[in-house]
Motif scaffolding. Structure first.
Motif, PDB file in Angstrom:
ATOM      1  N   GLU A   1      29.763  42.351  -2.169  1.00  0.00           N
ATOM      2  CA  GLU A   1      30.733  41.299  -1.877  1.00  0.00           C
ATOM      3  C   GLU A   1      31.177  41.315  -0.415  1.00  0.00           C
ATOM      4  O   GLU A   1      31.619  40.293   0.115  1.00  0.00           O
ATOM      5  CB  GLU A   1      31.952  41.431  -2.793  1.00  0.00           C
ATOM      6  CG  GLU A   1      31.653  41.177  -4.266  1.00  0.00           C
ATOM      7  CD  GLU A   1      31.118  39.767  -4.496  1.00  0.00           C
ATOM      8  OE1 GLU A   1      31.788  38.803  -4.078  1.00  0.00           O
ATOM      9  OE2 GLU A   1      30.030  39.633  -5.089  1.00  0.00           O
ATOM     10  N   ASP A   2      31.072  42.483   0.222  1.00  0.00           N
ATOM     11  CA  ASP A   2      31.437  42.560   1.640  1.00  0.00           C
ATOM     12  C   ASP A   2      30.579  41.601   2.470  1.00  0.00           C
ATOM     13  O   ASP A   2      31.047  41.030   3.461  1.00  0.00           O
ATOM     14  CB  ASP A   2      31.263  43.987   2.158  1.00  0.00           C
ATOM     15  CG  ASP A   2      32.226  44.961   1.500  1.00  0.00           C
ATOM     16  OD1 ASP A   2      33.276  44.518   1.016  1.00  0.00           O
ATOM     17  OD2 ASP A   2      31.914  46.167   1.460  1.00  0.00           O
ATOM     18  N   TYR A   3      29.327  41.442   2.077  1.00  0.00           N
ATOM     19  CA  TYR A   3      28.426  40.536   2.788  1.00  0.00           C
ATOM     20  C   TYR A   3      28.435  39.125   2.202  1.00  0.00           C
ATOM     21  O   TYR A   3      28.308  38.134   2.929  1.00  0.00           O
ATOM     22  CB  TYR A   3      27.002  41.091   2.751  1.00  0.00           C
ATOM     23  CG  TYR A   3      26.828  42.364   3.552  1.00  0.00           C
ATOM     24  CD1 TYR A   3      26.795  42.339   4.939  1.00  0.00           C
ATOM     25  CD2 TYR A   3      26.698  43.602   2.918  1.00  0.00           C
ATOM     26  CE1 TYR A   3      26.631  43.501   5.683  1.00  0.00           C
ATOM     27  CE2 TYR A   3      26.537  44.773   3.645  1.00  0.00           C
ATOM     28  CZ  TYR A   3      26.508  44.723   5.026  1.00  0.00           C
ATOM     29  OH  TYR A   3      26.362  45.870   5.754  1.00  0.00           O
TER      30      TYR A   3
ATOM     31  N   TRP B   1      35.217  43.483   8.468  1.00  0.00           N
ATOM     32  CA  TRP B   1      34.302  44.610   8.262  1.00  0.00           C
ATOM     33  C   TRP B   1      32.874  44.269   8.677  1.00  0.00           C
ATOM     34  O   TRP B   1      32.225  45.049   9.364  1.00  0.00           O
ATOM     35  CB  TRP B   1      34.316  45.042   6.792  1.00  0.00           C
ATOM     36  CG  TRP B   1      35.644  45.559   6.325  1.00  0.00           C
ATOM     37  CD1 TRP B   1      36.615  46.155   7.081  1.00  0.00           C
ATOM     38  CD2 TRP B   1      36.154  45.505   4.994  1.00  0.00           C
ATOM     39  NE1 TRP B   1      37.704  46.480   6.312  1.00  0.00           N
ATOM     40  CE2 TRP B   1      37.454  46.092   5.013  1.00  0.00           C
ATOM     41  CE3 TRP B   1      35.658  45.020   3.781  1.00  0.00           C
ATOM     42  CZ2 TRP B   1      38.248  46.200   3.872  1.00  0.00           C
ATOM     43  CZ3 TRP B   1      36.447  45.133   2.641  1.00  0.00           C
ATOM     44  CH2 TRP B   1      37.726  45.718   2.689  1.00  0.00           C
ATOM     45  N   VAL B   2      32.391  43.117   8.245  1.00  0.00           N
ATOM     46  CA  VAL B   2      30.996  42.774   8.537  1.00  0.00           C
ATOM     47  C   VAL B   2      30.772  42.638  10.041  1.00  0.00           C
ATOM     48  O   VAL B   2      29.814  43.189  10.588  1.00  0.00           O
ATOM     49  CB  VAL B   2      30.581  41.471   7.822  1.00  0.00           C
ATOM     50  CG1 VAL B   2      29.180  41.048   8.263  1.00  0.00           C
ATOM     51  CG2 VAL B   2      30.609  41.646   6.316  1.00  0.00           C
TER      52      VAL B   2
ATOM     53  N   ARG C   1      36.875  41.179   4.718  1.00  0.00           N
ATOM     54  CA  ARG C   1      35.408  41.309   4.708  1.00  0.00           C
ATOM     55  C   ARG C   1      34.782  40.768   5.992  1.00  0.00           C
ATOM     56  O   ARG C   1      33.796  41.321   6.490  1.00  0.00           O
ATOM     57  CB  ARG C   1      34.851  40.627   3.468  1.00  0.00           C
ATOM     58  CG  ARG C   1      35.197  41.392   2.179  1.00  0.00           C
ATOM     59  CD  ARG C   1      34.511  40.815   0.967  1.00  0.00           C
ATOM     60  NE  ARG C   1      34.618  41.726  -0.158  1.00  0.00           N
ATOM     61  CZ  ARG C   1      35.515  41.601  -1.137  1.00  0.00           C
ATOM     62  NH1 ARG C   1      36.378  40.582  -1.121  1.00  0.00           N
ATOM     63  NH2 ARG C   1      35.541  42.467  -2.137  1.00  0.00           N
TER      64      ARG C   1
ATOM     65  N   GLU D   1      23.405  39.349   5.682  1.00  0.00           N
ATOM     66  CA  GLU D   1      23.479  39.515   4.220  1.00  0.00           C
ATOM     67  C   GLU D   1      22.091  39.695   3.630  1.00  0.00           C
ATOM     68  O   GLU D   1      21.873  40.556   2.764  1.00  0.00           O
ATOM     69  CB  GLU D   1      24.179  38.299   3.604  1.00  0.00           C
ATOM     70  CG  GLU D   1      24.564  38.473   2.134  1.00  0.00           C
ATOM     71  CD  GLU D   1      23.416  38.241   1.168  1.00  0.00           C
ATOM     72  OE1 GLU D   1      23.368  38.914   0.115  1.00  0.00           O
ATOM     73  OE2 GLU D   1      22.552  37.387   1.470  1.00  0.00           O
TER      74      GLU D   1
END
Length: 423
Positions: free
Chosen positions: A72-74, A243-244, A240, A105
């Motif tokens: 889900e982060d991506y 983070w990404v 997210r 992703e």
């Protein structure tokens, strides 16, 4: 006198705040910071006092740069921006960012949580410098042990570090292992400690984050319609996206959009929130009743035990361990290294302290304890500590520079962990 003290404290406060103001965008990604000493050389090391030579090393290192762990982060950043794309509301930067996020992703498939190409290089470089800095330890007759947690990114980090060492010191041999049998000190599951951490985090982190007034002006750079951005794109996006884009520094070839998408103020405020989370996890504070550093009491006990054995041997030795950021931050605070064990009792104090997660636990962050024996008196042993290959202070008074009497520290640490009580 009070006015003088207040003036001095104001200078210190200004200096520490300035350090945050001068932090790079890469550093403001917090524990996602790629190890800073790959292409740049760390500060020089202070020579040992005359008559002392290194004979033993105790080490704990975080795995190197990696892929994010959750799918889900991506996926979330891609899906959320695709809503704006379908509605025709992406800005040029939004289109550029979505194109990059889609590629990232896709590339993450089958790689979640794994070591990146840069992570491997980081440990090769650190291993090489270990052997270059301490050739007296990494010799063919040395007793050398390397252990990893059972997580693949840590195992591959260990393999790369040993490759760096052995390429520099040929002829040496390591005993290598990655076993659940060692997790009691390599990655101790302190359930009582986690209850304390989770309870305090739930109570103090949300109001602290609210006090930071983190803006979401980044959305206006990506999406042209404010109401649509707020209602359809924003939910679940901020952490997210942070983070990404912040973790792009972990990979070769990923574009650096972190500082294009987020303003400087947004980066600082989001970093402060993350930094506070790491402080609750491992910092010394009355907020957690001083509990969290003791999560790594078993690791410290193991370090002392293995050093005791090393002192009985005429052969040099090293115990290298490869694990995770949570372990590293707590062992550093438990040992009171580099001032990171200082008690801080309010999250608002963090901004004017030296507690900066990117200086403690970047990707491939590491603790090295180097022990030196007196050639005329083998029981006279000094120790110095390196955090990320930088010499740091230890408790008590040094003999000289960063060098401390090990027997004094050993007694201090044993008293500390033996006095610990769950109650």
């Amino acid at each position: 006198m009070n006015k003088i003290l207040a003036f001095l404290l104001s200078i210190i406060s200004f200096s520490l705040s300035a350090q945050i103001e001068n932090a790079t965008g890469h550093e403001l990604a917090g524990n996602l910071l790629a190890y800073p000493y790959v292409e740049v050389t760390p500060p020089p090391l202070t020579p040992a006092p005359e008559g002392y030579a290194p004979f033993h090393m105790e080490h704990y290192g975080r795995h190197g740069s990696r892929w994010l762990i959750g799918p889900e982060d991506y996926l979330v950043p891609v899906k959320n921006l695709e809503k704006a794309e379908k509605a025709g509301k992406l800005t040029p930067l939004g289109e550029k960012t979505l194109t990059a996020l889609r590629a990232i992703e896709k590339e993450s498939h089958g790689r979640l949580g794994e070591l990146s190409d840069k992570g491997a290089i980081q440990h090769q470089v650190i291993g090489r410098r270990m052997a270059e800095n301490f050739p007296e330890i990494f010799t063919p007759d040395a007793h050398l042990s390397a252990k990893s947690t059972t997580v693949i990114r840590c195992i591959i980090s260990m393999a790369n570090a040993l490759e760096g060492i052995q390429n520099t010191a040929p002829g040496i041999h390591f005993e290598k292992d990655a076993s659940q049998a060692d997790m009691w000190f390599m990655n101790f599951d302190d359930k009582a400690g986690w209850i304390v951490k989770d309870s305090v985090a739930a109570r103090v982190l949300p109001p602290y984050r609210d006090s930071l007034l983190v803006t979401e002006t980044y959305l206006s750079r990506l999406v042209s319609e404010p109401d649509f951005a707020r209602d359809s794109v924003a939910p679940g996006l901020l952490p997210r996206m942070y983070w990404v884009l912040g973790n792009s520094q972990s990979h070769s070839g990923q574009p650096w959009l972190f500082e294009e998408v987020f303003s400087r103020e947004e980066l600082k405020e989001n970093w402060k929130a993350g930094n506070a989370g790491w402080f609750i996890h491992g910092g010394n504070s009355k907020l957690t009743n001083g509990r969290m550093p003791y999560v790594q009491r078993k690791l410290l006990g193991r370090i002392i035990e293995r050093t005791d054995s090393a002192m009985l041997s005429e052969n040099p030795s090293a115990n290298l361990r490869f694990g995770h950021d949570g372990i590293l931050v707590s062992i550093i605070t438990l040992m009171e290294l580099g001032g990171f064990g200082t008690e801080i009792n309010s999250l608002s104090e963090l901004e004017n302290s030296n507690w900066r997660d990117y200086e403690i636990i970047p990707m491939a962050g590491n603790l090295q304890l180097i022990f030196y024996r007196n050639s005329e008196n083998p029981e006279d042993v000094l120790v110095k500590a390196l955090i990320n290959e930088r010499e740091v202070t230890m408790p008590g008074t040094p003999v000289m520079g960063p060098y401390y009497k090990w027997n004094d520290l050993r007694d201090y640490y044993l008293t500390k962990i033996n006095s610990f009580s769950e109650q």
